[in-house]
Design an enzyme around this catalytic site. Structure first.
Site, mmCIF file in Angstrom:
data_model
loop_
_atom_site.group_PDB
_atom_site.id
_atom_site.type_symbol
_atom_site.label_atom_id
_atom_site.label_comp_id
_atom_site.label_asym_id
_atom_site.label_seq_id
_atom_site.Cartn_x
_atom_site.Cartn_y
_atom_site.Cartn_z
ATOM 1 N N ARG A 103 0.833 -1.209 0.000
ATOM 2 C CA ARG A 103 0.000 0.000 0.000
ATOM 3 C C ARG A 103 0.866 1.256 0.000
ATOM 4 N NH1 ARG A 103 -4.467 0.508 4.611
ATOM 5 N NH2 ARG A 103 -2.678 1.115 5.859
ATOM 6 N N ARG A 138 8.933 19.081 -8.180
ATOM 7 C CA ARG A 138 10.201 18.880 -8.901
ATOM 8 C C ARG A 138 11.365 19.588 -8.224
ATOM 9 N NH1 ARG A 138 8.330 20.806 -14.692
ATOM 10 N NH2 ARG A 138 7.620 22.433 -13.268
ATOM 11 N N LYS A 178 -2.804 6.823 0.906
ATOM 12 C CA LYS A 178 -2.558 7.124 2.315
ATOM 13 C C LYS A 178 -1.534 8.249 2.372
ATOM 14 C CE LYS A 178 -2.098 4.879 6.791
ATOM 15 N NZ LYS A 178 -3.242 5.544 7.399
ATOM 16 N N GLU A 188 -16.324 5.788 4.977
ATOM 17 C CA GLU A 188 -15.586 5.192 6.089
ATOM 18 C C GLU A 188 -15.656 6.154 7.261
ATOM 19 O OE1 GLU A 188 -11.385 4.893 5.085
ATOM 20 O OE2 GLU A 188 -11.350 6.907 4.264
HETATM 21 N N1 PMP Z 1 -9.318 4.664 6.656
HETATM 22 C C1 PMP Z 1 -8.457 5.653 6.970
HETATM 23 C C2 PMP Z 1 -8.708 7.020 6.447
HETATM 24 C C3 PMP Z 1 -7.337 5.389 7.790
HETATM 25 O O1 PMP Z 1 -6.491 6.361 8.101
HETATM 26 C C4 PMP Z 1 -7.136 4.079 8.284
HETATM 27 C C5 PMP Z 1 -5.959 3.794 9.174
HETATM 28 N N2 PMP Z 1 -4.825 3.420 8.445
HETATM 29 C C6 PMP Z 1 -8.055 3.070 7.910
HETATM 30 C C7 PMP Z 1 -9.135 3.404 7.097
HETATM 31 C C8 PMP Z 1 -7.868 1.655 8.347
HETATM 32 O O2 PMP Z 1 -6.827 1.060 7.617
HETATM 33 P P1 PMP Z 1 -5.874 -0.055 8.265
HETATM 34 O O3 PMP Z 1 -6.746 -1.183 8.637
HETATM 35 O O4 PMP Z 1 -4.918 -0.397 7.172
HETATM 36 O O5 PMP Z 1 -5.216 0.580 9.432
#
Ligand code: PMP
Length: 307
Positions: free
Chosen positions: A55, A108, A155, A188
């Site tokens: 990731r 850059r 991320k 989420e």
């Molecule tokens: N959504 C967001 C925006 C996050 O920051 C996280 C934490 N990493 C998650 C979902 C959950 O992902 P993970 O299970 O990989 O920690």
């Protein structure tokens, strides 16, 4: 005697935590231009390390950020930082910033990305109160970033979208916020993915809802199927969440947290439900299994962990 200060990996060197810093000209600091990972180690096993690396490199690729180490080379600083800090149960933060540039946004101008690794002790029982009781959430008025914009599929170091939702939740007296995508479908929570349970079947939003494809989410999807539940990735409306039998959030630090109230509406009977509990129990069993992660110690070099 006081514990020695933790060390942080910064571009090839380990420095004590209080001295670890980046330049104010680093575009990670100036513009949130960079990527990161949050990872857990349980009993000397780094949970799903390969998936976190994948990731990280995908996030970097999507913003044209060339990480100076290969994924194989990145394993060393992660493992060595844990070992130097004598940690078995920990949270690991990998950070890659665009590096030092000028005050303009143009990436850059940044010659060399910076690589940092922080590790902090985390007791395996961290969050167990929230996990037993469950938490509450509002539905945020801030929509999740669009998939054709600063999507949370990346991320990145820019978490302002989540910060705004978290502030809104705090102001409303709730623990967290469920965020919707542009079309009003559930995306989420601020730093976790969401699942609901209806008639013993599980549902979670797809990545097209602008979610971060969580490592915990992926393992929980598999776990649910291993436990014999029907598990679907599909668009969920806020209505479906509020009338769910159960709901829970998943994330690296949070693990699995029951969601017992959303927008003032009690989910199920307001307590962690049986399906959620069965997933939580199964997760605790697999989280330190070497088959689910990268063991950092040879049998002979096992160390006593710092508290
Ligand atoms: N959504 C967001 C925006 C996050 O920051 C996280 C934490 N990493 C998650 C979902 C959950 O992902 P993970 O299970 O990989 O920690």
């Amino acid at each position: 005697m006081a514990d020695k200060e933790l060390v942080v990996y910064v571009d090839g060197d380990w420095v004590v935590k209080s001295q670890a810093s980046v330049s104010v000209y680093d575009h990670g600091f100036l513009y949130g231009d960079g990527v990161f990972e949050g990872i857990r180690a349980y009993d000397g096993v780094i949970f799903r390390f390969q998936e976190h690396l994948e990731r990280l490199y995908n996030s970097a690729k999507s913003i044209k950020l060339q990480i100076p180490l290969s994924p194989e080379e990145m394993t060393r600083p992660a493992v060595d930082t844990l070992k130097r800090n004598k940690l078995n149960d920990a949270y690991i933060r990998l950070i890659i910033t665009r590096g030092v540039g000028d005050l303009g946004v143009d990436p850059r101008k940044c010659r060399t990305p910076s690589v940092m690794v922080m590790t902090e002790p985390v007791d395996p029982t961290y969050g167990s109160v929230a996990n037993q009781k469950g938490i509450t959430a509002i539905i945020s008025s801030f929509r999740r970033d669009m998939v054709d914009a600063t999507t949370h599929e990346i991320k990145s170091l820019n978490y302002l979208n989540s910060v705004l939702a978290k502030l809104e939740a705090t102001d409303a007296g709730a623990d967290d916020a469920v965020m919707l995508d542009r079309s009003g479908f559930v995306s989420e929570a601020t730093t976790t993915n969401i699942f609901i349970v209806k008639k013993d079947e599980l549902f979670t939003p797809p990545t097209s809802a602008g979610i971060l494809p969580g490592v915990t989410r992926k393992r929980v999807i598999k776990l649910a199927r291993e436990l014999g539940y029907n598990m679907y990735e599909k668009g969920l409306t806020p209505y479906e969440v509020t009338i769910a039998d159960e709901a829970f959030l998943t994330g690296t630090l949070a693990e699995i947290v029951p969601l017992v109230k959303v927008r003032g509406i009690v989910i199920g009977d307001g307590r962690p439900g049986p399906v959620t509990k069965s997933i939580m129990d199964a997760f605790v069993k697999i989280r330190s299994d070497p088959r689910d992660g990268l063991p950092i110690y040879e049998k002979t070099e096992r160390i006593v962990s710092r508290k």
